[in-house]
Motif scaffolding. Structure first.
Motif, PDB file in Angstrom:
ATOM      1  N   LYS A   1      -5.200   4.486  16.175  1.00  0.00           N
ATOM      2  CA  LYS A   1      -5.468   3.288  16.962  1.00  0.00           C
ATOM      3  C   LYS A   1      -5.217   2.034  16.117  1.00  0.00           C
ATOM      4  CE  LYS A   1      -9.041   5.720  19.557  1.00  0.00           C
ATOM      5  NZ  LYS A   1     -10.466   5.773  19.912  1.00  0.00           N
ATOM      6  N   GLY A   2      -4.923   0.966  16.780  1.00  0.00           N
ATOM      7  CA  GLY A   2      -4.637  -0.288  16.096  1.00  0.00           C
ATOM      8  C   GLY A   2      -5.894  -0.916  15.534  1.00  0.00           C
ATOM      9  N   PRO A   3      -5.750  -1.970  14.690  1.00  0.00           N
ATOM     10  CA  PRO A   3      -6.900  -2.636  14.081  1.00  0.00           C
ATOM     11  C   PRO A   3      -7.720  -3.395  15.101  1.00  0.00           C
ATOM     12  CG  PRO A   3      -4.886  -3.838  13.620  1.00  0.00           C
ATOM     13  CD  PRO A   3      -4.472  -2.566  14.275  1.00  0.00           C
ATOM     14  N   ARG A   4      -9.013  -3.494  14.808  1.00  0.00           N
ATOM     15  CA  ARG A   4      -9.902  -4.201  15.725  1.00  0.00           C
ATOM     16  C   ARG A   4      -9.691  -5.698  15.595  1.00  0.00           C
ATOM     17  NH1 ARG A   4     -15.849  -2.531  14.704  1.00  0.00           N
ATOM     18  NH2 ARG A   4     -15.351  -3.400  12.687  1.00  0.00           N
TER      19      ARG A   4
ATOM     20  N   LEU B   1      -4.106  -2.429   5.866  1.00  0.00           N
ATOM     21  CA  LEU B   1      -4.948  -3.356   6.607  1.00  0.00           C
ATOM     22  C   LEU B   1      -5.900  -4.048   5.638  1.00  0.00           C
ATOM     23  CD1 LEU B   1      -5.915  -1.314   9.810  1.00  0.00           C
ATOM     24  CD2 LEU B   1      -4.509  -3.388   9.730  1.00  0.00           C
ATOM     25  N   VAL B   2      -6.284  -5.249   5.991  1.00  0.00           N
ATOM     26  CA  VAL B   2      -7.306  -5.981   5.236  1.00  0.00           C
ATOM     27  C   VAL B   2      -8.658  -5.673   5.862  1.00  0.00           C
ATOM     28  CG1 VAL B   2      -8.090  -8.241   4.442  1.00  0.00           C
ATOM     29  CG2 VAL B   2      -5.641  -7.814   4.771  1.00  0.00           C
ATOM     30  N   MET B   3      -9.642  -5.351   5.047  1.00  0.00           N
ATOM     31  CA  MET B   3     -10.982  -5.015   5.530  1.00  0.00           C
ATOM     32  C   MET B   3     -12.007  -5.949   4.912  1.00  0.00           C
ATOM     33  SD  MET B   3     -12.851  -1.268   5.506  1.00  0.00           S
ATOM     34  CE  MET B   3     -13.058  -1.186   3.713  1.00  0.00           C
ATOM     35  N   TYR B   4     -12.980  -6.396   5.726  1.00  0.00           N
ATOM     36  CA  TYR B   4     -13.996  -7.330   5.233  1.00  0.00           C
ATOM     37  C   TYR B   4     -15.202  -7.313   6.166  1.00  0.00           C
ATOM     38  CZ  TYR B   4     -11.962 -10.345   8.838  1.00  0.00           C
ATOM     39  OH  TYR B   4     -11.489 -10.850  10.030  1.00  0.00           O
ATOM     40  N   ASN B   5     -16.295  -7.883   5.691  1.00  0.00           N
ATOM     41  CA  ASN B   5     -17.519  -8.025   6.473  1.00  0.00           C
ATOM     42  C   ASN B   5     -17.516  -9.418   7.088  1.00  0.00           C
ATOM     43  OD1 ASN B   5     -20.089  -8.269   7.509  1.00  0.00           O
ATOM     44  ND2 ASN B   5     -21.131  -7.446   5.694  1.00  0.00           N
ATOM     45  N   ALA B   6     -17.301  -9.495   8.401  1.00  0.00           N
ATOM     46  CA  ALA B   6     -17.185 -10.794   9.077  1.00  0.00           C
ATOM     47  C   ALA B   6     -18.470 -11.607   9.006  1.00  0.00           C
ATOM     48  CB  ALA B   6     -16.778 -10.585  10.530  1.00  0.00           C
ATOM     49  N   ARG B   7     -19.605 -10.950   8.741  1.00  0.00           N
ATOM     50  CA  ARG B   7     -20.868 -11.678   8.618  1.00  0.00           C
ATOM     51  C   ARG B   7     -20.946 -12.431   7.291  1.00  0.00           C
ATOM     52  NH1 ARG B   7     -21.502  -6.939  10.940  1.00  0.00           N
ATOM     53  NH2 ARG B   7     -21.922  -5.843   8.984  1.00  0.00           N
ATOM     54  N   LYS B   8     -20.154 -12.001   6.315  1.00  0.00           N
ATOM     55  CA  LYS B   8     -20.133 -12.671   5.019  1.00  0.00           C
ATOM     56  C   LYS B   8     -18.832 -13.432   4.794  1.00  0.00           C
ATOM     57  CE  LYS B   8     -23.325  -9.477   2.741  1.00  0.00           C
ATOM     58  NZ  LYS B   8     -24.345 -10.510   2.447  1.00  0.00           N
ATOM     59  N   VAL B   9     -17.780 -13.010   5.484  1.00  0.00           N
ATOM     60  CA  VAL B   9     -16.473 -13.678   5.394  1.00  0.00           C
ATOM     61  C   VAL B   9     -16.108 -14.111   6.815  1.00  0.00           C
ATOM     62  CG1 VAL B   9     -14.052 -13.446   4.760  1.00  0.00           C
ATOM     63  CG2 VAL B   9     -15.802 -12.240   3.436  1.00  0.00           C
TER      64      VAL B   9
ATOM     65  N   SER C   1     -14.738  -5.499   9.690  1.00  0.00           N
ATOM     66  CA  SER C   1     -13.622  -6.065  10.443  1.00  0.00           C
ATOM     67  C   SER C   1     -12.296  -5.795   9.742  1.00  0.00           C
ATOM     68  CB  SER C   1     -13.812  -7.575  10.616  1.00  0.00           C
ATOM     69  OG  SER C   1     -14.943  -7.835  11.419  1.00  0.00           O
ATOM     70  N   LEU C   2     -11.238  -5.791  10.550  1.00  0.00           N
ATOM     71  CA  LEU C   2      -9.900  -5.502  10.044  1.00  0.00           C
ATOM     72  C   LEU C   2      -8.922  -6.590  10.469  1.00  0.00           C
ATOM     73  CD1 LEU C   2      -9.696  -1.699  10.961  1.00  0.00           C
ATOM     74  CD2 LEU C   2     -10.233  -2.678   8.714  1.00  0.00           C
ATOM     75  N   SER C   3      -7.905  -6.772   9.643  1.00  0.00           N
ATOM     76  CA  SER C   3      -6.841  -7.719   9.959  1.00  0.00           C
ATOM     77  C   SER C   3      -5.542  -7.230   9.345  1.00  0.00           C
ATOM     78  CB  SER C   3      -7.177  -9.107   9.404  1.00  0.00           C
ATOM     79  OG  SER C   3      -6.061  -9.975   9.509  1.00  0.00           O
ATOM     80  N   PRO C   4      -4.414  -7.470  10.018  1.00  0.00           N
ATOM     81  CA  PRO C   4      -3.140  -7.181   9.360  1.00  0.00           C
ATOM     82  C   PRO C   4      -3.004  -8.077   8.129  1.00  0.00           C
ATOM     83  CG  PRO C   4      -2.834  -7.611  11.708  1.00  0.00           C
ATOM     84  CD  PRO C   4      -4.237  -8.005  11.376  1.00  0.00           C
ATOM     85  N   PRO C   5      -2.422  -7.599   7.043  1.00  0.00           N
ATOM     86  CA  PRO C   5      -2.232  -8.465   5.878  1.00  0.00           C
ATOM     87  C   PRO C   5      -1.204  -9.559   6.188  1.00  0.00           C
ATOM     88  CG  PRO C   5      -1.151  -6.351   5.547  1.00  0.00           C
ATOM     89  CD  PRO C   5      -1.927  -6.231   6.810  1.00  0.00           C
TER      90      PRO C   5
ATOM     91  N   PRO D   1      -9.390 -12.639  12.625  1.00  0.00           N
ATOM     92  CA  PRO D   1      -8.057 -12.066  12.466  1.00  0.00           C
ATOM     93  C   PRO D   1      -7.094 -12.613  13.526  1.00  0.00           C
ATOM     94  CG  PRO D   1      -9.560 -10.453  13.426  1.00  0.00           C
ATOM     95  CD  PRO D   1     -10.381 -11.647  13.054  1.00  0.00           C
ATOM     96  N   PRO D   2      -5.800 -12.700  13.190  1.00  0.00           N
ATOM     97  CA  PRO D   2      -5.194 -12.299  11.922  1.00  0.00           C
ATOM     98  C   PRO D   2      -5.477 -13.308  10.802  1.00  0.00           C
ATOM     99  CG  PRO D   2      -3.536 -13.253  13.355  1.00  0.00           C
ATOM    100  CD  PRO D   2      -4.792 -13.160  14.170  1.00  0.00           C
ATOM    101  N   MET D   3      -5.792 -12.779   9.632  1.00  0.00           N
ATOM    102  CA  MET D   3      -6.129 -13.609   8.483  1.00  0.00           C
ATOM    103  C   MET D   3      -4.915 -14.399   8.012  1.00  0.00           C
ATOM    104  SD  MET D   3      -7.834 -12.350   4.882  1.00  0.00           S
ATOM    105  CE  MET D   3      -9.326 -11.791   5.698  1.00  0.00           C
ATOM    106  N   SER D   4      -5.134 -15.671   7.689  1.00  0.00           N
ATOM    107  CA  SER D   4      -4.045 -16.514   7.203  1.00  0.00           C
ATOM    108  C   SER D   4      -3.755 -16.224   5.735  1.00  0.00           C
ATOM    109  CB  SER D   4      -4.408 -17.991   7.362  1.00  0.00           C
ATOM    110  OG  SER D   4      -5.459 -18.336   6.467  1.00  0.00           O
ATOM    111  N   LEU D   5      -2.571 -16.579   5.304  1.00  0.00           N
ATOM    112  CA  LEU D   5      -2.205 -16.404   3.899  1.00  0.00           C
ATOM    113  C   LEU D   5      -3.095 -17.262   3.014  1.00  0.00           C
ATOM    114  CD1 LEU D   5      -0.360 -15.197   1.748  1.00  0.00           C
ATOM    115  CD2 LEU D   5       1.295 -17.026   2.220  1.00  0.00           C
TER     116      LEU D   5
END
Length: 317
Positions: free
Chosen positions: A314-317, A179-187, A267-271, A191-195
């Motif tokens: 559980k699945g990603p948020r 999974l891709v993990m990041y801080n949505a307040r800064k990034v 936050s999480l997103s599928p790669p 999700p889902p994150m684009s290529l």
């Protein structure tokens, strides 16, 4: 094959104990201390071993004593044989975890320590209070080498372990995705994150090896793309703090990412790329295969790992 009792009776089996210690320590002095005899007695044992096997076994070099090819070929059969003998003559016919006293040395990455360490410790403190652990950072070929040298009782590692031999016993604990993990307040990415965003944003890479390349880079290369790596760290536990504090992203094991995201509101997103599945395995040397305490520990780790895996399924948020 029938046993030649007359020929075997001429062999002092204590010599095999000495040989095992010499191969593990690569030093007469350290090997003597390991089995509780004097240095001169160990030197005498080495001389007898050389006569028994018709080989120098240990030779002196710039880096100290080095095993000959013949000694290296003997190392694993001797370890396995001694382990079987120890089990055979052990006074403990049954292992009672409630009363047993024993220290287990386990090599594992910090990611596994985070995921199953707390639950394993809690279970042992309640059900086997005399059991203690020593955790060590180890992975890949180094993990197998430590098992061979009896510096570790068990290893937990991620990957295929292509250097494994027949005496390296293995049990799969879990498989996982990424999974891709990041801080949505800064990034500010939904999700889902684009290529496009995935390649544009700076990455934090967790690597136990030197260099700035991982499975993500291999996958991107197949697409004719590359990423910018802002930071490389060997410690998984540092990553959520790095991600929380900067406009960066990271790609990590899905179960670990879910755990960190829940703890630190990330936050999480599928790669947006296809990545290979991860396999986490329990590894041990065949000489401990029949050790009752070792069997109990392996079964306990397998059970605890399964229970913790269900909690983080559980699945990603």
């Amino acid at each position: 094959m029938p046993i030649d009792h007359i020929n075997l009776a001429r062999v002092d089996l204590n010599l095999l104990v000495a040989l095992d210690a010499l191969l593990a320590e690569r030093s007469v002095t350290k090997a003597a201390a390991r089995i509780g005899i004097g240095q001169s007695a160990m030197s005498h044992n080495l001389a007898r071993l050389r006569e028994l096997f018709g080989d120098e076994l240990m030779t002196r070099g710039p880096a100290g004593m080095q095993p000959t090819p013949r000694a290296m070929a003997l190392a694993d059969p001797v370890r396995v044989a001694l382990g079987q003998i120890e089990t055979l003559v052990s006074r403990e016919q049954a292992f009672d975890p409630a009363t047993a006293e024993r220290v287990f040395r386990i090599g594992l990455p910090d990611s596994t320590e985070v995921l199953i360490g707390p639950a394993l410790l809690a279970y042992v403190c309640e059900h086997a209070p005399g059991i203690r652990f020593r955790f060590y950072a180890a992975e890949g070929k180094g993990l197998l080498d430590d098992l061979d040298a009896d510096r570790l009782d068990l290893g937990i590692g991620v990957g295929a372990f292509p250097g494994g031999q027949v005496h390296h016993k293995r049990r799969v604990l879990a498989t996982d995705s990424y999974l891709v993990m990041y801080n949505a307040r800064k990034v500010p990415v939904t999700p889902p994150m684009s290529l496009e965003d995935y390649v544009r944003l700076p990455h934090v890479l967790t690597s136990l090896r030197r260099g700035e390349r991982g499975v993500v880079d291999d996958a991107l290369e197949q697409l004719g793309l590359s990423r910018k790596i802002a930071l490389v760290t060997p410690r998984f536990v540092a990553v959520p703090f790095l991600v929380a504090g900067a406009a960066v992203i990271t790609t990590m094991h899905a179960r670990l990412a879910r755990y960190f995201a829940a703890q630190m509101d990330l936050s999480l997103s599928p790669p947006p790329i296809e990545l290979p599945q991860l396999t986490t395995s329990l590894l041990w040397h065949a000489s401990y295969d029949s050790d009752p305490a070792h069997i109990w520990l392996r079964d306990t780790i397998i059970r605890v790992a399964a229970e913790e895996r269900e909690k983080t399924a559980k699945g990603p948020r």
